[in-house]
Write an enzyme that holds these catalytic residues in place. Structure first.
Site, PDB file in Angstrom:
ATOM      1  N   HIS A  48       0.853  -1.188   0.000  1.00 56.59           N
ATOM      2  CA  HIS A  48       0.000   0.000   0.000  1.00 56.59           C
ATOM      3  C   HIS A  48       0.888   1.237   0.000  1.00 56.59           C
ATOM      4  O   HIS A  48       2.049   1.188   0.411  1.00 56.59           O
ATOM      5  CB  HIS A  48      -0.897   0.017   1.235  1.00 56.59           C
ATOM      6  CG  HIS A  48      -1.952  -1.034   1.221  1.00 56.59           C
ATOM      7  ND1 HIS A  48      -3.023  -1.000   2.091  1.00 56.59           N
ATOM      8  CD2 HIS A  48      -2.121  -2.148   0.472  1.00 56.59           C
ATOM      9  CE1 HIS A  48      -3.804  -2.048   1.869  1.00 56.59           C
ATOM     10  NE2 HIS A  48      -3.268  -2.761   0.893  1.00 56.59           N
ATOM     11  N   GLU A  50       1.120   3.850   1.873  1.00 51.91           N
ATOM     12  CA  GLU A  50       1.710   4.233   3.151  1.00 51.91           C
ATOM     13  C   GLU A  50       2.888   3.332   3.520  1.00 51.91           C
ATOM     14  O   GLU A  50       3.927   3.808   3.984  1.00 51.91           O
ATOM     15  CB  GLU A  50       0.651   4.186   4.274  1.00 51.91           C
ATOM     16  CG  GLU A  50      -0.494   5.140   4.073  1.00 51.91           C
ATOM     17  CD  GLU A  50      -1.674   4.539   3.296  1.00 51.91           C
ATOM     18  OE1 GLU A  50      -2.778   5.095   3.394  1.00 51.91           O
ATOM     19  OE2 GLU A  50      -1.481   3.520   2.589  1.00 51.91           O
ATOM     20  N   CYS A  78      -5.707   2.083   6.048  1.00 47.54           N
ATOM     21  CA  CYS A  78      -6.376   0.863   6.480  1.00 47.54           C
ATOM     22  C   CYS A  78      -5.738   0.397   7.794  1.00 47.54           C
ATOM     23  O   CYS A  78      -4.708   0.940   8.214  1.00 47.54           O
ATOM     24  CB  CYS A  78      -6.245  -0.210   5.400  1.00 47.54           C
ATOM     25  SG  CYS A  78      -4.569  -0.895   5.249  1.00 47.54           S
ATOM     26  N   CYS A  81      -1.962  -0.349   7.431  1.00 46.51           N
ATOM     27  CA  CYS A  81      -1.156   0.862   7.288  1.00 46.51           C
ATOM     28  C   CYS A  81      -1.142   1.678   8.576  1.00 46.51           C
ATOM     29  O   CYS A  81      -0.101   2.237   8.947  1.00 46.51           O
ATOM     30  CB  CYS A  81      -1.661   1.696   6.118  1.00 46.51           C
ATOM     31  SG  CYS A  81      -1.401   0.872   4.523  1.00 46.51           S
TER      32      CYS A  81
END
Length: 151
Positions: A48, A50, A78, A81
């Site tokens: 992801h 991040e 999320c 993250c």
């Protein structure tokens, strides 16, 4: 947040999901790292924006302790993250679009707000929500138009 949005657009151009992040020094705003989603390109569900950004920043600074830095993300992190942000000791996270915006675009999100995760987990990371939310949420429409599909 403008740099995070640019990173998300780079992700869209690369055929990835419309998520981007930037890590800066707290106070000075010096950019340490940028990152965007690489899930499909790297065949890695943890890639992801991040997490990618945190990996880049840790390499750039030569440490896993990112105290004194803040992360800007185009979308609410999320739970995975949010945990990575906590474990990296970032001072704060700023985000634009909400989990609900990602869900509305067809992403299969865990509907657990970062504020809840940090409150329940007693994290010291400060959360700043809805930063340029409309501009960040518009990235989902840009992605759908560019890719011709929903997630």
């Amino acid at each position: 947040m403008h740099l995070a949005i640019a990173s998300a657009r780079a992700s869209i151009a690369a055929g990835q999901s419309p998520f981007g992040s930037v890590i800066v020094r707290s106070g000075s705003g010096q950019v340490i790292a940028t990152g965007h989603n690489h899930v499909w390109a790297w065949t890695d569900p943890t890639a992801h924006a991040e997490v990618v950004c945190i990996r880049h920043a840790a390499r750039m600074l030569g440490t896993i302790d990112l105290r004194g830095c803040e992360l800007y993300s185009t979308c609410e992190p999320c739970p995975m993250c949010a945990s990575a942000i906590h474990w990296a000791n970032l001072d704060a996270v700023y985000f634009g679009a909400r989990i609900a915006d990602a869900e509305a675009a067809g992403f299969r999100e865990l509907s657990l707000p970062i504020e809840t995760i940090y409150r329940e987990g007693k994290s010291s990371v400060r959360v700043h929500a809805d930063v340029m939310r409309n501009e960040c949420a518009a990235l989902f429409a840009e992605w759908k138009q560019a890719s011709g599909r929903a997630y």
